[in-house]
Design an enzyme around this catalytic site. Structure first.
Site, mmCIF file in Angstrom:
data_model
loop_
_atom_site.group_PDB
_atom_site.id
_atom_site.type_symbol
_atom_site.label_atom_id
_atom_site.label_comp_id
_atom_site.label_asym_id
_atom_site.label_seq_id
_atom_site.Cartn_x
_atom_site.Cartn_y
_atom_site.Cartn_z
ATOM 1 N N HIS A 25 -1.070 0.873 -9.751
ATOM 2 C CA HIS A 25 -1.756 0.014 -8.540
ATOM 3 C C HIS A 25 -2.484 -1.216 -9.205
ATOM 4 O O HIS A 25 -3.820 -1.404 -9.104
ATOM 5 C CB HIS A 25 -2.815 0.856 -7.673
ATOM 6 C CG HIS A 25 -3.336 -0.126 -6.385
ATOM 7 N ND1 HIS A 25 -3.686 0.539 -5.405
ATOM 8 C CD2 HIS A 25 -3.538 -1.183 -6.505
ATOM 9 C CE1 HIS A 25 -4.004 -0.501 -4.326
ATOM 10 N NE2 HIS A 25 -3.980 -1.662 -5.013
ATOM 11 N N ARG A 85 0.760 -1.159 -0.090
ATOM 12 C CA ARG A 85 -0.154 0.020 0.134
ATOM 13 C C ARG A 85 0.641 1.210 -0.007
ATOM 14 O O ARG A 85 2.045 0.931 0.575
ATOM 15 C CB ARG A 85 -0.804 0.096 1.184
ATOM 16 C CG ARG A 85 -2.170 -0.538 1.022
ATOM 17 C CD ARG A 85 -3.234 -0.185 0.312
ATOM 18 N NE ARG A 85 -4.432 -0.992 -0.028
ATOM 19 C CZ ARG A 85 -4.499 -1.995 -0.737
ATOM 20 N NH1 ARG A 85 -3.693 -2.481 -1.596
ATOM 21 N NH2 ARG A 85 -5.627 -2.725 -0.913
HETATM 22 P P1 NDP Z 1 -2.095 -11.285 4.909
HETATM 23 O O1 NDP Z 1 -3.042 -10.587 5.771
HETATM 24 O O2 NDP Z 1 -2.477 -12.618 4.375
HETATM 25 O O3 NDP Z 1 -0.480 -10.931 5.074
HETATM 26 C C1 NDP Z 1 -0.097 -9.718 5.754
HETATM 27 C C2 NDP Z 1 1.245 -9.938 6.098
HETATM 28 O O4 NDP Z 1 1.808 -8.817 6.756
HETATM 29 C C3 NDP Z 1 1.093 -11.079 7.342
HETATM 30 O O5 NDP Z 1 2.470 -11.906 7.072
HETATM 31 C C4 NDP Z 1 1.390 -10.330 8.726
HETATM 32 O O6 NDP Z 1 1.920 -10.848 9.798
HETATM 33 C C5 NDP Z 1 2.191 -9.029 8.084
HETATM 34 N N1 NDP Z 1 2.005 -7.787 9.037
HETATM 35 C C6 NDP Z 1 0.896 -7.045 9.377
HETATM 36 N N2 NDP Z 1 1.245 -6.190 10.229
HETATM 37 C C7 NDP Z 1 2.298 -6.414 10.430
HETATM 38 C C8 NDP Z 1 3.523 -5.646 11.413
HETATM 39 N N3 NDP Z 1 3.097 -4.574 12.167
HETATM 40 N N4 NDP Z 1 4.679 -6.142 11.468
HETATM 41 C C9 NDP Z 1 5.035 -7.084 10.755
HETATM 42 N N5 NDP Z 1 4.370 -7.543 9.983
HETATM 43 C C10 NDP Z 1 2.993 -7.384 9.837
HETATM 44 O O7 NDP Z 1 -2.372 -10.129 3.668
HETATM 45 P P2 NDP Z 1 -1.978 -10.624 1.968
HETATM 46 O O8 NDP Z 1 -0.735 -11.146 1.870
HETATM 47 O O9 NDP Z 1 -3.246 -11.266 1.157
HETATM 48 O O10 NDP Z 1 -1.876 -9.148 1.253
HETATM 49 C C11 NDP Z 1 -0.977 -8.116 1.616
HETATM 50 C C12 NDP Z 1 -1.324 -6.644 1.202
HETATM 51 O O11 NDP Z 1 -1.137 -6.608 -0.041
HETATM 52 C C13 NDP Z 1 -2.995 -6.280 1.066
HETATM 53 O O12 NDP Z 1 -3.039 -6.213 2.579
HETATM 54 C C14 NDP Z 1 -2.895 -5.222 0.252
HETATM 55 O O13 NDP Z 1 -2.758 -3.880 0.810
HETATM 56 C C15 NDP Z 1 -1.962 -5.544 -0.694
HETATM 57 N N6 NDP Z 1 -2.404 -5.731 -2.124
HETATM 58 C C16 NDP Z 1 -1.915 -4.902 -3.171
HETATM 59 C C17 NDP Z 1 -2.537 -5.424 -4.182
HETATM 60 C C18 NDP Z 1 -1.844 -4.470 -5.498
HETATM 61 O O14 NDP Z 1 -2.328 -4.991 -6.672
HETATM 62 N N7 NDP Z 1 -0.955 -3.587 -5.382
HETATM 63 C C19 NDP Z 1 -3.293 -6.509 -4.627
HETATM 64 C C20 NDP Z 1 -3.533 -7.059 -3.264
HETATM 65 C C21 NDP Z 1 -3.215 -6.890 -2.254
HETATM 66 P P3 NDP Z 1 1.493 -12.150 10.542
HETATM 67 O O15 NDP Z 1 1.578 -13.180 9.339
HETATM 68 O O16 NDP Z 1 2.128 -12.456 11.493
HETATM 69 O O17 NDP Z 1 -0.081 -11.895 10.595
HETATM 70 C C1 OXD Z 2 -6.335 -5.313 -3.169
HETATM 71 C C2 OXD Z 2 -5.776 -4.316 -4.227
HETATM 72 O O1 OXD Z 2 -6.219 -5.016 -2.083
HETATM 73 O O2 OXD Z 2 -6.171 -4.683 -5.378
HETATM 74 O O3 OXD Z 2 -7.006 -6.243 -3.641
HETATM 75 O O4 OXD Z 2 -5.057 -3.415 -3.763
#
Ligand code: NDP
Ligand code: OXD
Length: 315
Positions: free
Chosen positions: A278, A230
């Site tokens: 994005h 993000r």
């Molecule tokens: P998940 O919820 O599966 O994974 C999030 C990861 O981030 C987990 O490993 C979590 O740790 C870690 N995390 C969260 N907070 C912290 C913190 N404070 N410190 C350290 N680690 C942290 O999400 P996804 O993998 O499905 O997606 C990740 C992000 O990708 C989405 O939230 C979205 O913002 C972005 N995204 C972007 C897209 C794009 O097109 N650019 C498309 C889709 C998603 P833990 O495992 O310990 O919970």
């Molecule tokens: C999502 C994105 O969060 O597209 O799925 O950014």
């Protein structure tokens, strides 16, 4: 008849309404602004709904994010206290891993430099490149997307590690967790990939301090950054300063502090910045609609939702 509300503050709701009319024939599919009995609204699908617009549905059972990220939901201080779920979809996961592999390989193989040399018709006999196994990729965010990308990067030879909030055991991928292990993780990272959710804890985490902690003893010119999580994770002024003072070699950014990225942003013309709008992973709307419809059917059968969002963690 119960209603399913499509609450989109960004993007065109029409294709989603059409999909859900086909997939959920027992529901009245309505959009924000339609005349609807508030008592009938049982489910909501949201993408940047206007804050406060979901707070007057007393029979609401669940809210579904149209995307994997849910930071758009938490912008709403009046978010109803009902279960919330997000999208986890193999197509979305594959596309994100494609993006991460494409740009990691591109940094490894210096495609930016060769493109410039080609434009100048320049043939230089300096073609040494480090092997993938000698380049350390660090993934911040080892959730659904980070873990898949880690395995795929590993399969093409990179030396991969991950950092997450809670400790993890992942075969062949060393992992670090929490603020206490961040410095050690950064110090072994030549290419940093951020796939974190945007939460109060992660906002602004990609700043000068963090970038200066990246490896200085790598086989690449200087560390590089790929952020497809993000835009709120990054401080763009810090990234630019770090590119200019040599702290960072290259930045690949799919997400921005403000989207769309302003035409005035210095990022556009920086010679070592790659910008994508994005779209690192835009999944097939019909697949996402099917996944959400399946969640509605689970809830109607009294089964627990999958991919639930944790209120207290914000992701
Ligand atoms: P998940 O919820 O599966 O994974 C999030 C990861 O981030 C987990 O490993 C979590 O740790 C870690 N995390 C969260 N907070 C912290 C913190 N404070 N410190 C350290 N680690 C942290 O999400 P996804 O993998 O499905 O997606 C990740 C992000 O990708 C989405 O939230 C979205 O913002 C972005 N995204 C972007 C897209 C794009 O097109 N650019 C498309 C889709 C998603 P833990 O495992 O310990 O919970
Ligand atoms: C999502 C994105 O969060 O597209 O799925 O950014």
């Amino acid at each position: 008849m119960a209603s399913f509300l499509v609450a989109m503050g960004s993007g065109d709701p029409a294709p989603w309404i059409k999909n859900f009319r086909g997939l959920l024939p027992d529901f009245d599919i309505v959009s924000l602004g339609d005349a609807v009995d508030p008592l009938s609204v049982r489910y909501v699908m949201t993408w940047y709904h206007p804050p406060g617009s979901l707070s007057h549905f007393p029979n609401l059972k669940a809210i579904f994010s149209l995307g994997a990220g849910v930071d758009h939901m938490f912008r709403d201080p009046h978010l109803p206290n009902v279960p919330m779920a997000r999208v986890v979809d193999p197509d979305l996961t594959n596309r994100m891993s494609e993006y991460v592999m494409l740009h990691t390989l591109s940094i490894l193989r210096q495609t930016r430099r060769y493109r410039t040399q080609q434009a100048e018709r320049l043939w230089l006999d300096d073609d040494w490149q480090p092997a993938a196994q000698d380049v350390r990729v660090g993934i911040m965010g080892m959730g659904v997307l980070g873990t898949d990308a880690a395995h795929k990067l590993k399969s093409i030879g990179f030396d991969v590690a991950g950092w997450s909030k809670s400790p993890k055991q992942i075969k062949s991928v060393p992992t670090y967790a929490g603020p206490d292990e961040l410095a050690a993780f950064l110090a072994r990272t030549d290419i940093l990939v951020t796939l974190l959710p945007l939460t109060p804890e992660t906002r602004g985490i990609i700043n000068t301090n963090l970038l200066k902690g990246l490896a200085r003893d790598g086989r690449v010119a200087a560390p590089s950054l790929i952020n497809a999580g993000r835009g709120g994770l990054q401080k763009e002024a810090d990234i630019l300063a770090c590119l200019d003072d040599g702290t960072l070699h290259e930045a690949v950014l799919d997400v921005f502090e403000t989207e769309p990225l302003s035409r005035d942003s210095a990022l556009w013309l920086h010679p070592r910045v790659t910008i994508t709008p994005h779209n690192a992973s835009v999944s097939d709307p019909l697949e996402v609609s099917r996944a959400i419809a399946a969640q509605v059917q689970r809830a109607e059968r009294g089964e627990a939702l999958l991919h639930v969002v944790h209120y207290e963690q914000g992701y």
